[in-house]
Design an enzyme around this catalytic site. Sequence first.
Site, PDB file in Angstrom:
ATOM      1  N   LYS A 155     -92.459  41.079 -35.557  1.00 22.54           N
ATOM      2  CA  LYS A 155     -91.381  40.264 -36.116  1.00 22.54           C
ATOM      3  C   LYS A 155     -91.905  39.448 -37.290  1.00 22.54           C
ATOM      4  O   LYS A 155     -92.727  38.550 -37.115  1.00 22.54           O
ATOM      5  CB  LYS A 155     -90.834  39.290 -35.062  1.00 22.54           C
ATOM      6  CG  LYS A 155     -89.513  38.699 -35.498  1.00 22.54           C
ATOM      7  CD  LYS A 155     -89.196  37.395 -34.820  1.00 22.54           C
ATOM      8  CE  LYS A 155     -89.583  36.199 -35.640  1.00 22.54           C
ATOM      9  NZ  LYS A 155     -88.947  36.078 -36.946  1.00 22.54           N
ATOM     10  N   GLY A 208     -98.404  30.841 -36.145  1.00 26.55           N
ATOM     11  CA  GLY A 208     -97.349  29.953 -36.629  1.00 26.55           C
ATOM     12  C   GLY A 208     -97.636  28.519 -36.255  1.00 26.55           C
ATOM     13  O   GLY A 208     -98.797  28.126 -36.106  1.00 26.55           O
ATOM     14  N   SER A 209     -96.567  27.755 -36.081  1.00 23.86           N
ATOM     15  CA  SER A 209     -96.717  26.316 -35.857  1.00 23.86           C
ATOM     16  C   SER A 209     -97.108  26.016 -34.407  1.00 23.86           C
ATOM     17  O   SER A 209     -96.861  26.821 -33.508  1.00 23.86           O
ATOM     18  CB  SER A 209     -95.399  25.627 -36.180  1.00 23.86           C
ATOM     19  OG  SER A 209     -94.405  26.087 -35.294  1.00 23.86           O
ATOM     20  N   ALA A 211     -95.709  23.779 -32.563  1.00 25.77           N
ATOM     21  CA  ALA A 211     -94.499  23.542 -31.772  1.00 25.77           C
ATOM     22  C   ALA A 211     -94.022  24.854 -31.150  1.00 25.77           C
ATOM     23  O   ALA A 211     -93.750  24.926 -29.951  1.00 25.77           O
ATOM     24  CB  ALA A 211     -93.415  22.930 -32.659  1.00 25.77           C
ATOM     25  N   GLY A 213     -95.827  27.656 -30.954  1.00 27.09           N
ATOM     26  CA  GLY A 213     -96.930  28.211 -30.150  1.00 27.09           C
ATOM     27  C   GLY A 213     -96.881  27.719 -28.713  1.00 27.09           C
ATOM     28  O   GLY A 213     -97.101  28.476 -27.769  1.00 27.09           O
ATOM     29  N   GLU A 230    -102.597  31.658 -33.091  1.00 26.26           N
ATOM     30  CA  GLU A 230    -103.257  31.179 -34.314  1.00 26.26           C
ATOM     31  C   GLU A 230    -102.333  30.121 -34.881  1.00 26.26           C
ATOM     32  O   GLU A 230    -101.248  30.438 -35.379  1.00 26.26           O
ATOM     33  CB  GLU A 230    -103.427  32.325 -35.325  1.00 26.26           C
ATOM     34  CG  GLU A 230    -104.380  33.424 -34.881  1.00 26.26           C
ATOM     35  CD  GLU A 230    -105.841  33.003 -34.885  1.00 26.26           C
ATOM     36  OE1 GLU A 230    -106.150  31.866 -35.270  1.00 26.26           O
ATOM     37  OE2 GLU A 230    -106.669  33.828 -34.489  1.00 26.26           O
ATOM     38  N   CYS A 264    -103.083  27.861 -43.371  1.00 25.07           N
ATOM     39  CA  CYS A 264    -103.581  27.203 -42.166  1.00 25.07           C
ATOM     40  C   CYS A 264    -105.032  26.763 -42.332  1.00 25.07           C
ATOM     41  O   CYS A 264    -105.477  25.855 -41.651  1.00 25.07           O
ATOM     42  CB  CYS A 264    -103.436  28.128 -40.969  1.00 25.07           C
ATOM     43  SG  CYS A 264    -104.160  29.737 -41.275  1.00 25.07           S
ATOM     44  N   GLU A 356    -100.774  18.177 -40.467  1.00 28.39           N
ATOM     45  CA  GLU A 356    -100.825  19.349 -41.353  1.00 28.39           C
ATOM     46  C   GLU A 356     -99.633  19.245 -42.314  1.00 28.39           C
ATOM     47  O   GLU A 356     -98.481  19.346 -41.889  1.00 28.39           O
ATOM     48  CB  GLU A 356    -100.719  20.629 -40.521  1.00 28.39           C
ATOM     49  CG  GLU A 356    -100.779  21.875 -41.387  1.00 28.39           C
ATOM     50  CD  GLU A 356    -100.647  23.162 -40.574  1.00 28.39           C
ATOM     51  OE1 GLU A 356     -99.704  23.260 -39.768  1.00 28.39           O
ATOM     52  OE2 GLU A 356    -101.463  24.070 -40.790  1.00 28.39           O
TER      53      GLU A 356
HETATM   54  P1  NAD Z   1     -93.164  28.875 -37.185  1.00 28.67           P
HETATM   55  O1  NAD Z   1     -93.875  28.523 -35.924  1.00 28.67           O
HETATM   56  O2  NAD Z   1     -91.936  28.129 -37.522  1.00 28.67           O
HETATM   57  O3  NAD Z   1     -92.746  30.416 -37.148  1.00 28.67           O
HETATM   58  C1  NAD Z   1     -93.685  31.434 -36.927  1.00 28.67           C
HETATM   59  C2  NAD Z   1     -92.974  32.673 -36.422  1.00 28.67           C
HETATM   60  O4  NAD Z   1     -92.445  32.389 -35.108  1.00 28.67           O
HETATM   61  C3  NAD Z   1     -91.782  33.109 -37.268  1.00 28.67           C
HETATM   62  O5  NAD Z   1     -91.726  34.498 -37.305  1.00 28.67           O
HETATM   63  C4  NAD Z   1     -90.602  32.532 -36.496  1.00 28.67           C
HETATM   64  O6  NAD Z   1     -89.402  33.216 -36.750  1.00 28.67           O
HETATM   65  C5  NAD Z   1     -91.077  32.731 -35.054  1.00 28.67           C
HETATM   66  N1  NAD Z   1     -90.418  31.853 -34.064  1.00 28.67           N
HETATM   67  C6  NAD Z   1     -89.781  30.674 -34.268  1.00 28.67           C
HETATM   68  N2  NAD Z   1     -89.301  30.204 -33.098  1.00 28.67           N
HETATM   69  C7  NAD Z   1     -89.646  31.090 -32.129  1.00 28.67           C
HETATM   70  C8  NAD Z   1     -89.459  31.142 -30.714  1.00 28.67           C
HETATM   71  N3  NAD Z   1     -88.810  30.180 -30.044  1.00 28.67           N
HETATM   72  N4  NAD Z   1     -89.958  32.199 -30.050  1.00 28.67           N
HETATM   73  C9  NAD Z   1     -90.634  33.174 -30.686  1.00 28.67           C
HETATM   74  N5  NAD Z   1     -90.837  33.178 -32.026  1.00 28.67           N
HETATM   75  C10 NAD Z   1     -90.365  32.143 -32.747  1.00 28.67           C
HETATM   76  O7  NAD Z   1     -94.279  28.792 -38.324  1.00 28.67           O
HETATM   77  P2  NAD Z   1     -94.094  28.988 -39.906  1.00 28.67           P
HETATM   78  O8  NAD Z   1     -93.388  27.783 -40.403  1.00 28.67           O
HETATM   79  O9  NAD Z   1     -93.538  30.355 -40.185  1.00 28.67           O
HETATM   80  O10 NAD Z   1     -95.614  29.022 -40.382  1.00 28.67           O
HETATM   81  C11 NAD Z   1     -96.345  27.887 -40.664  1.00 28.67           C
HETATM   82  C12 NAD Z   1     -97.303  27.534 -39.532  1.00 28.67           C
HETATM   83  O11 NAD Z   1     -98.134  28.661 -39.236  1.00 28.67           O
HETATM   84  C13 NAD Z   1     -98.268  26.440 -39.915  1.00 28.67           C
HETATM   85  O12 NAD Z   1     -98.388  25.512 -38.867  1.00 28.67           O
HETATM   86  C14 NAD Z   1     -99.589  27.154 -40.129  1.00 28.67           C
HETATM   87  O13 NAD Z   1    -100.732  26.381 -39.975  1.00 28.67           O
HETATM   88  C15 NAD Z   1     -99.495  28.241 -39.130  1.00 28.67           C
HETATM   89  N6  NAD Z   1    -100.405  29.350 -39.484  1.00 28.67           N
HETATM   90  C16 NAD Z   1    -101.552  29.551 -38.745  1.00 28.67           C
HETATM   91  C17 NAD Z   1    -102.452  30.556 -39.094  1.00 28.67           C
HETATM   92  C18 NAD Z   1    -103.703  30.807 -38.305  1.00 28.67           C
HETATM   93  O14 NAD Z   1    -104.249  31.896 -38.415  1.00 28.67           O
HETATM   94  N7  NAD Z   1    -104.181  29.876 -37.512  1.00 28.67           N
HETATM   95  C19 NAD Z   1    -102.172  31.362 -40.189  1.00 28.67           C
HETATM   96  C20 NAD Z   1    -101.012  31.124 -40.923  1.00 28.67           C
HETATM   97  C21 NAD Z   1    -100.130  30.121 -40.545  1.00 28.67           C
END
Ligand code: NAD
Length: 455
Positions: A155, A208-209, A211, A213, A230, A264, A356
């Site tokens: 996704k 992702g974030s 929250a 995660g 991650e 990130c 962040e």
């Molecule tokens: P996000 O958590 O809002 O979304 C990430 C993904 O999760 C998207 O595809 C989103 O549609 C999906 N998602 C949202 N709600 C969900 C749910 N309830 N269940 C399942 N999936 C859901 O993050 P973002 O705003 O897209 O990305 C930014 C964040 O990602 C930052 O905090 C950044 O640090 C982190 N990030 C981490 C790494 C790493 O390798 N550690 C790499 C890149 C980004």
Amino acid sequence: MSTELGIVNPATEEQIATVAVHDFEETGRAIELAATVLPAWKRVTPADRSRLLRRFADVVDAHIEELAQLEVANSGHTISNARWEAGNVRDVLLYYSGAPERHAGRQIPVAGGVDITFYEPLGVVGIIVPWNFPMPIAGWGLAPALAAGNTVVLKPATLTPLTALRLGELALDAGLPEGVFQVVTGDGAMVGNRFVTHPAVRKVCFTGSNAVGRIIMQGCAEQIKRVTLELGGKSANIVFADADLVRAAANAPYAVFDNAGQDCCARSRLLVEASAYDRFMEYFEPAVKGVKVLDPTSESSEMGPLITAAQRDSVRSYVEESEVAFTGSAPEGPGYWMAPTVLETPDTQSRAFREEIFGPVVSVVRFRDEAEAIAIANESPYGLSGSIWSRDVARALRVARGVETGTLSVNSNSSVRYSTPFGGFKQSGLGRELGPDALLGFSEEKNVFIATEES
Ligand code: NAD
């Protein structure tokens, strides 16, 4: 029934495409197809699986420019970064194409027989990707997962699905069987959450974030589902007085402003030894002002826009409550532009220093000595990345061992190499991606004992 969502170019604010927003049933059907084709994919011989991954890499290689242009339009990445990102997908596929024939178990000495282990695929793997690096993060999950014999549903982030959709088509062009790698677009709370709740998905690989995660980890607990997280970061760039200050200062802007700070691994906390602070800032200011924030299609652009107006508002809110030391420049007019911004931060408890920001903002602080540098760096719930600049190798190593973070560089700001492990300490995540052991995260280890003695 799927609906459609408009995709916007963040550099122009124009709609460039529409994509399907898949619902609960459609996501379930994709997962069920991935489960149906799994037995046949598991039976593909290791050499043939390698060959298919190499072919996938070749097809990606033939489409680097197309993928890069798509990413520039969808995500506002500079063209040079986007070419690197598409090349990274190819390289990761190539690296893991060597893995199926090397994913060997062990023979363990035991009494009364022979004991051998096998690495079995987990099954269907769900990969959830954020918007900041749509291509590389997709590749880091899908390549080792497929190499280990799993099928994959991926996704992409709602805002940035275009390159993932194209990678799905290129996989089929390369000869991957239908259903082995599928891309499902839509909302996180619908499509992503279905990966968590559907029992056929055996692992969720989430980037992702924090929250989201946390929600995913809680959801996966229900079925004791494997999960890799991650998450966010607030990494430190630690500059000692004995460092090559000119080089450290020239490189520091790119350690945080690359991808407009939406990284990130961004070194958004810059820690400078007090005795070298003024000299460092003299070099750092022109370096920041020299960052070329331009139309991302321009070959010389070094930084593009932020992903959305909302993201820019969020980043600006940190700047408004802080003391700005100086800024670089940014274009006027349409697009979610923001100039690289440097905050001088006497207060390490401030929101800007602790959270962040995920934008082109760096907070600079002085430290007295090695112990204080380590203490400030570790004063964070995150621990993803970081840099240490010093000519004293012993000190650099001491500090590297002292900083609680997953990926560190000495006299460099590099973060991710596909051949080395990547992942976070503390709340930056759970598990490791990439490197020689990535397939272990996509395999179950099975132990088989064969009796050779008559009992
Ligand atoms: P996000 O958590 O809002 O979304 C990430 C993904 O999760 C998207 O595809 C989103 O549609 C999906 N998602 C949202 N709600 C969900 C749910 N309830 N269940 C399942 N999936 C859901 O993050 P973002 O705003 O897209 O990305 C930014 C964040 O990602 C930052 O905090 C950044 O640090 C982190 N990030 C981490 C790494 C790493 O390798 N550690 C790499 C890149 C980004």
